[in-house]
Design a protein around this motif. Structure first.
Motif, PDB file in Angstrom:
ATOM      1  N   GLY A   1      37.441  31.518  42.312  1.00  0.00           N
ATOM      2  CA  GLY A   1      37.683  32.792  42.066  1.00  0.00           C
ATOM      3  C   GLY A   1      37.654  32.738  40.494  1.00  0.00           C
ATOM      4  O   GLY A   1      36.950  33.773  39.838  1.00  0.00           O
ATOM      5  N   THR A   2      38.344  31.914  39.687  1.00  0.00           N
ATOM      6  CA  THR A   2      38.490  31.865  38.228  1.00  0.00           C
ATOM      7  C   THR A   2      37.045  31.503  37.853  1.00  0.00           C
ATOM      8  O   THR A   2      36.699  32.028  36.861  1.00  0.00           O
ATOM      9  N   LYS A   3      36.228  30.490  38.504  1.00  0.00           N
ATOM     10  CA  LYS A   3      34.932  30.001  38.125  1.00  0.00           C
ATOM     11  C   LYS A   3      34.280  31.177  38.359  1.00  0.00           C
ATOM     12  O   LYS A   3      33.246  31.421  37.334  1.00  0.00           O
ATOM     13  N   GLU A   4      34.208  32.116  39.305  1.00  0.00           N
ATOM     14  CA  GLU A   4      33.252  33.252  39.419  1.00  0.00           C
ATOM     15  C   GLU A   4      33.512  34.293  38.358  1.00  0.00           C
ATOM     16  O   GLU A   4      32.480  34.812  37.776  1.00  0.00           O
ATOM     17  N   LYS A   5      34.678  34.476  37.948  1.00  0.00           N
ATOM     18  CA  LYS A   5      35.172  35.384  37.047  1.00  0.00           C
ATOM     19  C   LYS A   5      34.501  34.879  35.675  1.00  0.00           C
ATOM     20  O   LYS A   5      33.940  35.855  35.013  1.00  0.00           O
TER      21      LYS A   5
ATOM     22  N   ARG B   1      24.350  39.127  40.371  1.00  0.00           N
ATOM     23  CA  ARG B   1      25.668  39.210  41.061  1.00  0.00           C
ATOM     24  C   ARG B   1      25.576  40.817  41.614  1.00  0.00           C
ATOM     25  O   ARG B   1      25.453  41.517  40.734  1.00  0.00           O
ATOM     26  N   SER B   2      26.217  40.923  42.525  1.00  0.00           N
ATOM     27  CA  SER B   2      26.095  42.400  43.072  1.00  0.00           C
ATOM     28  C   SER B   2      27.486  43.030  42.517  1.00  0.00           C
ATOM     29  O   SER B   2      28.407  42.322  41.907  1.00  0.00           O
ATOM     30  N   ARG B   3      27.394  44.378  42.482  1.00  0.00           N
ATOM     31  CA  ARG B   3      28.515  44.936  41.913  1.00  0.00           C
ATOM     32  C   ARG B   3      29.812  44.655  42.660  1.00  0.00           C
ATOM     33  O   ARG B   3      31.132  44.871  42.286  1.00  0.00           O
ATOM     34  N   ARG B   4      29.717  44.462  44.057  1.00  0.00           N
ATOM     35  CA  ARG B   4      30.692  44.145  44.826  1.00  0.00           C
ATOM     36  C   ARG B   4      31.337  43.024  44.531  1.00  0.00           C
ATOM     37  O   ARG B   4      32.941  42.857  44.527  1.00  0.00           O
ATOM     38  N   THR B   5      30.637  42.002  44.088  1.00  0.00           N
ATOM     39  CA  THR B   5      31.070  40.461  43.709  1.00  0.00           C
ATOM     40  C   THR B   5      31.652  40.870  42.133  1.00  0.00           C
ATOM     41  O   THR B   5      32.987  40.193  42.194  1.00  0.00           O
ATOM     42  N   GLU B   6      31.214  41.625  41.482  1.00  0.00           N
ATOM     43  CA  GLU B   6      32.127  41.697  40.226  1.00  0.00           C
ATOM     44  C   GLU B   6      33.409  42.578  40.370  1.00  0.00           C
ATOM     45  O   GLU B   6      34.271  42.117  39.695  1.00  0.00           O
ATOM     46  N   GLU B   7      33.280  43.584  41.434  1.00  0.00           N
ATOM     47  CA  GLU B   7      34.397  44.338  41.517  1.00  0.00           C
ATOM     48  C   GLU B   7      35.920  43.248  42.051  1.00  0.00           C
ATOM     49  O   GLU B   7      36.875  43.417  41.754  1.00  0.00           O
ATOM     50  N   ARG B   8      35.234  42.382  43.128  1.00  0.00           N
ATOM     51  CA  ARG B   8      36.131  41.432  43.653  1.00  0.00           C
ATOM     52  C   ARG B   8      36.864  40.425  42.748  1.00  0.00           C
ATOM     53  O   ARG B   8      37.954  40.190  42.692  1.00  0.00           O
ATOM     54  N   ALA B   9      35.905  40.050  41.646  1.00  0.00           N
ATOM     55  CA  ALA B   9      36.450  38.757  40.820  1.00  0.00           C
ATOM     56  C   ALA B   9      37.171  39.474  39.584  1.00  0.00           C
ATOM     57  O   ALA B   9      37.995  38.550  39.066  1.00  0.00           O
ATOM     58  N   LEU B  10      36.829  40.618  39.052  1.00  0.00           N
ATOM     59  CA  LEU B  10      37.436  41.055  38.100  1.00  0.00           C
ATOM     60  C   LEU B  10      38.339  42.021  38.165  1.00  0.00           C
ATOM     61  O   LEU B  10      38.318  42.983  39.104  1.00  0.00           O
ATOM     62  N   ASP B  11      39.398  42.286  36.956  1.00  0.00           N
ATOM     63  CA  ASP B  11      40.229  43.305  36.966  1.00  0.00           C
ATOM     64  C   ASP B  11      39.532  44.853  36.555  1.00  0.00           C
ATOM     65  O   ASP B  11      38.379  44.614  36.061  1.00  0.00           O
ATOM     66  N   LYS B  12      40.055  45.875  36.485  1.00  0.00           N
ATOM     67  CA  LYS B  12      39.836  47.119  35.963  1.00  0.00           C
ATOM     68  C   LYS B  12      39.100  47.022  34.638  1.00  0.00           C
ATOM     69  O   LYS B  12      38.041  47.430  34.356  1.00  0.00           O
ATOM     70  N   ASP B  13      39.809  46.616  33.671  1.00  0.00           N
ATOM     71  CA  ASP B  13      39.309  46.517  32.279  1.00  0.00           C
ATOM     72  C   ASP B  13      38.054  45.539  32.283  1.00  0.00           C
ATOM     73  O   ASP B  13      36.918  46.023  31.472  1.00  0.00           O
ATOM     74  N   GLU B  14      38.208  44.369  32.834  1.00  0.00           N
ATOM     75  CA  GLU B  14      36.864  43.538  32.906  1.00  0.00           C
ATOM     76  C   GLU B  14      35.779  44.200  33.479  1.00  0.00           C
ATOM     77  O   GLU B  14      34.514  43.881  32.851  1.00  0.00           O
TER      78      GLU B  14
END
Length: 108
Positions: A78-82, A3-16
Motif C-alpha cells: 500500500g505504501t509503495k502504491e502511494k 492508475r484508476s481514480r479508484r486506486t488513487e482513492e484507496r491509496a491516498l488520504d483526502k489531502d493527497e
C-alpha cells in the motif's frame, strides 16, 4: 502506468488525493505559476514521506530495523502504491513547470 481514480482513492488520504487531482490535465493547466510551485512542493513533501515510510517498512520486514509500532510491518504494498502515485503526480507537475518555462523563453 495509468492508475484508476479508484486506486488513487484507496491509496491516498483526502489531502493527497486533492494534490494528485490538481496534477491531472486540464486542472494543472489552470493553475497559476505560484500555485503550481506550491503543488510541486506539497507533492514532493508527501512523496518523500511515503518513500521514508516504505523504506522503514521494508527494513522491518527484513528484520533490519525495530518495529515502529507495537507490531512490525508485514507488507508495504500500500505504501509503495502511494509512493508511485505521488511520484507520477510530481512528474506531471514538474513537466508542466518545464513546459511553462520553455514557453516563457520562446516568448522573450
Amino acid at each position: 502506468m495509468a492508475r484508476s481514480r479508484r486506486t488513487e482513492e484507496r491509496a491516498l488520504d483526502k489531502d493527497e488525493l486533492a494534490f494528485v487531482e490538481k496534477s491531472h490535465h486540464p486542472a494543472i493547466r489552470e493553475l497559476a505559476d505560484k500555485d503550481l510551485a506550491d503543488l510541486i512542493r506539497q507533492l514532493r513533501d508527501r512523496r518523500d514521506k511515503a518513500r521514508d515510510v516504505a523504506n522503514r517498512q521494508r527494513r522491518e520486514m527484513r528484520g533490519k530495523a525495530a518495529p515502529a509500532g507495537a507490531k512490525g510491518a508485514s507488507d508495504n504494498t500500500g505504501t509503495k502504491e502511494k509512493l508511485a502515485i505521488l511520484a507520477a503526480a510530481l512528474k506531471r507537475a514538474n513537466k508542466e513547470r518545464d513546459r511553462r518555462g520553455e514557453g516563457a523563453v520562446e516568448a522573450a
